[in-house]
Write a protein that holds these residues in place. Sequence first.
Motif, PDB file in Angstrom:
ATOM      1  N   ALA A  47       0.913  -1.030   0.016  1.00 13.14           N
ATOM      2  CA  ALA A  47       0.023  -0.156   0.098  1.00 13.14           C
ATOM      3  C   ALA A  47       1.109   1.272  -0.024  1.00 13.14           C
ATOM      4  CB  ALA A  47      -0.990  -0.029   1.235  1.00 13.14           C
ATOM      5  N   VAL A  48       1.915   1.292   0.798  1.00 13.53           N
ATOM      6  CA  VAL A  48       2.955   2.301   0.736  1.00 13.53           C
ATOM      7  C   VAL A  48       3.473   2.691  -0.511  1.00 13.53           C
ATOM      8  CG1 VAL A  48       5.174   3.048   1.758  1.00 13.53           C
ATOM      9  CG2 VAL A  48       3.377   2.019   3.395  1.00 13.53           C
ATOM     10  N   ASP A  49       3.998   1.681  -1.215  1.00 12.52           N
ATOM     11  CA  ASP A  49       4.495   1.407  -2.539  1.00 12.52           C
ATOM     12  C   ASP A  49       3.482   2.186  -3.492  1.00 12.52           C
ATOM     13  OD1 ASP A  49       6.739   0.672  -1.849  1.00 12.52           O
ATOM     14  OD2 ASP A  49       6.119  -1.483  -2.351  1.00 12.52           O
ATOM     15  N   CYS A  50       2.181   1.859  -3.663  1.00  8.98           N
ATOM     16  CA  CYS A  50       1.128   2.182  -4.348  1.00  8.98           C
ATOM     17  C   CYS A  50       0.769   3.765  -4.221  1.00  8.98           C
ATOM     18  CB  CYS A  50      -0.150   1.526  -4.267  1.00  8.98           C
ATOM     19  SG  CYS A  50      -0.040  -0.200  -5.118  1.00  8.98           S
ATOM     20  N   LEU A  51       0.754   4.174  -2.893  1.00  4.56           N
ATOM     21  CA  LEU A  51       0.591   5.550  -2.530  1.00  4.56           C
ATOM     22  C   LEU A  51       1.740   6.293  -2.781  1.00  4.56           C
ATOM     23  CD1 LEU A  51      -1.183   4.665   0.850  1.00  4.56           C
ATOM     24  CD2 LEU A  51      -2.427   6.144  -0.942  1.00  4.56           C
ATOM     25  N   ASP A  52       2.908   5.785  -3.016  1.00  2.70           N
ATOM     26  CA  ASP A  52       4.009   6.501  -3.224  1.00  2.70           C
ATOM     27  C   ASP A  52       3.821   7.098  -4.727  1.00  2.70           C
ATOM     28  OD1 ASP A  52       5.573   6.660  -0.978  1.00  2.70           O
ATOM     29  OD2 ASP A  52       6.802   4.922  -1.248  1.00  2.70           O
ATOM     30  N   LEU A  53       3.489   6.114  -5.625  1.00  2.17           N
ATOM     31  CA  LEU A  53       3.346   6.271  -6.897  1.00  2.17           C
ATOM     32  C   LEU A  53       2.048   7.264  -7.227  1.00  2.17           C
ATOM     33  CD1 LEU A  53       3.789   2.770  -8.338  1.00  2.17           C
ATOM     34  CD2 LEU A  53       5.099   4.565  -8.701  1.00  2.17           C
ATOM     35  N   ALA A  54       1.128   7.216  -6.338  1.00  2.00           N
ATOM     36  CA  ALA A  54       0.072   8.171  -6.615  1.00  2.00           C
ATOM     37  C   ALA A  54       0.410   9.449  -6.134  1.00  2.00           C
ATOM     38  CB  ALA A  54      -1.313   7.746  -5.642  1.00  2.00           C
ATOM     39  N   LEU A  55       1.124   9.653  -5.002  1.00  2.00           N
ATOM     40  CA  LEU A  55       1.495  10.896  -4.519  1.00  2.00           C
ATOM     41  C   LEU A  55       2.483  11.819  -5.585  1.00  2.00           C
ATOM     42  CD1 LEU A  55       1.398  13.217  -2.426  1.00  2.00           C
ATOM     43  CD2 LEU A  55       3.166  11.970  -1.137  1.00  2.00           C
ATOM     44  N   HIS A  56       3.242  11.016  -6.033  1.00  2.00           N
ATOM     45  CA  HIS A  56       4.230  11.128  -7.029  1.00  2.00           C
ATOM     46  C   HIS A  56       3.356  11.697  -8.387  1.00  2.00           C
ATOM     47  CE1 HIS A  56       7.908  11.507  -9.720  1.00  2.00           C
ATOM     48  NE2 HIS A  56       7.177  11.009 -10.413  1.00  2.00           N
ATOM     49  N   ALA A  57       2.574  11.039  -8.650  1.00  2.00           N
ATOM     50  CA  ALA A  57       1.531  11.536  -9.886  1.00  2.00           C
ATOM     51  C   ALA A  57       0.951  12.902  -9.783  1.00  2.00           C
ATOM     52  CB  ALA A  57       0.537  10.504 -10.411  1.00  2.00           C
ATOM     53  N   VAL A  58       0.381  12.944  -8.672  1.00  2.00           N
ATOM     54  CA  VAL A  58      -0.387  14.321  -8.099  1.00  2.00           C
ATOM     55  C   VAL A  58       0.614  15.401  -8.155  1.00  2.00           C
ATOM     56  CG1 VAL A  58      -1.584  15.521  -6.489  1.00  2.00           C
ATOM     57  CG2 VAL A  58      -2.080  13.012  -7.054  1.00  2.00           C
ATOM     58  N   LYS A  59       1.897  14.985  -7.490  1.00  2.00           N
ATOM     59  CA  LYS A  59       2.809  16.198  -7.333  1.00  2.00           C
ATOM     60  C   LYS A  59       3.257  16.575  -8.770  1.00  2.00           C
ATOM     61  CE  LYS A  59       5.433  16.635  -3.974  1.00  2.00           C
ATOM     62  NZ  LYS A  59       6.470  16.671  -2.797  1.00  2.00           N
ATOM     63  N   ARG A  60       3.349  15.442  -9.679  1.00  2.00           N
ATOM     64  CA  ARG A  60       3.852  15.932 -11.207  1.00  2.00           C
ATOM     65  C   ARG A  60       2.600  16.904 -11.685  1.00  2.00           C
ATOM     66  NH1 ARG A  60       4.869  10.879 -13.258  1.00  2.00           N
ATOM     67  NH2 ARG A  60       2.881  10.632 -13.582  1.00  2.00           N
ATOM     68  N   GLU A  61       1.488  16.576 -11.449  1.00  2.00           N
ATOM     69  CA  GLU A  61       0.447  17.314 -11.899  1.00  2.00           C
ATOM     70  C   GLU A  61       0.403  18.858 -11.379  1.00  2.00           C
ATOM     71  OE1 GLU A  61      -1.948  16.886 -14.105  1.00  2.00           O
ATOM     72  OE2 GLU A  61      -0.908  15.060 -14.851  1.00  2.00           O
ATOM     73  N   LEU A  62       0.898  18.760 -10.329  1.00  2.00           N
ATOM     74  CA  LEU A  62       1.109  20.242  -9.488  1.00  2.00           C
ATOM     75  C   LEU A  62       2.266  20.816 -10.035  1.00  2.00           C
ATOM     76  CD1 LEU A  62       0.447  19.549  -5.847  1.00  2.00           C
ATOM     77  CD2 LEU A  62      -0.774  21.248  -7.074  1.00  2.00           C
ATOM     78  N   GLY A  63       2.990  20.127 -10.755  1.00  2.00           N
ATOM     79  CA  GLY A  63       4.391  20.790 -11.527  1.00  2.00           C
ATOM     80  C   GLY A  63       5.668  20.750 -10.828  1.00  2.00           C
TER      81      GLY A  63
END
Length: 82
Positions: A47-63
């Motif tokens: 779950a931590v690994d999946c949430l890391d990926l999700a957080l990375h994707a959202v932060k990428r969208e934030l630029g």
Amino acid sequence: MGISFEGKLAEAGLNERSDEDLDELAALARLISFARYAAQDINLASAVDCLDLALHAVKRELGDVPYEGLSDPIGYAGVSSH
């Protein structure tokens, strides 16, 4: 006083989203971050690994521009996207 978030986006050429969209993305990133730390506390590695990926994707969208209330304590540079 520092440069505003919108100013940082303009400098980076990433001011494509509305302020409301950016606020929603930042709120989502905080929520994902909270869930990640909760999963880490109870040793849910996948779950931590999946949430890391999700957080990375959202932060990428934030630029990848620092946003108030978000930090980068776990180092997303090492996270690869699939």
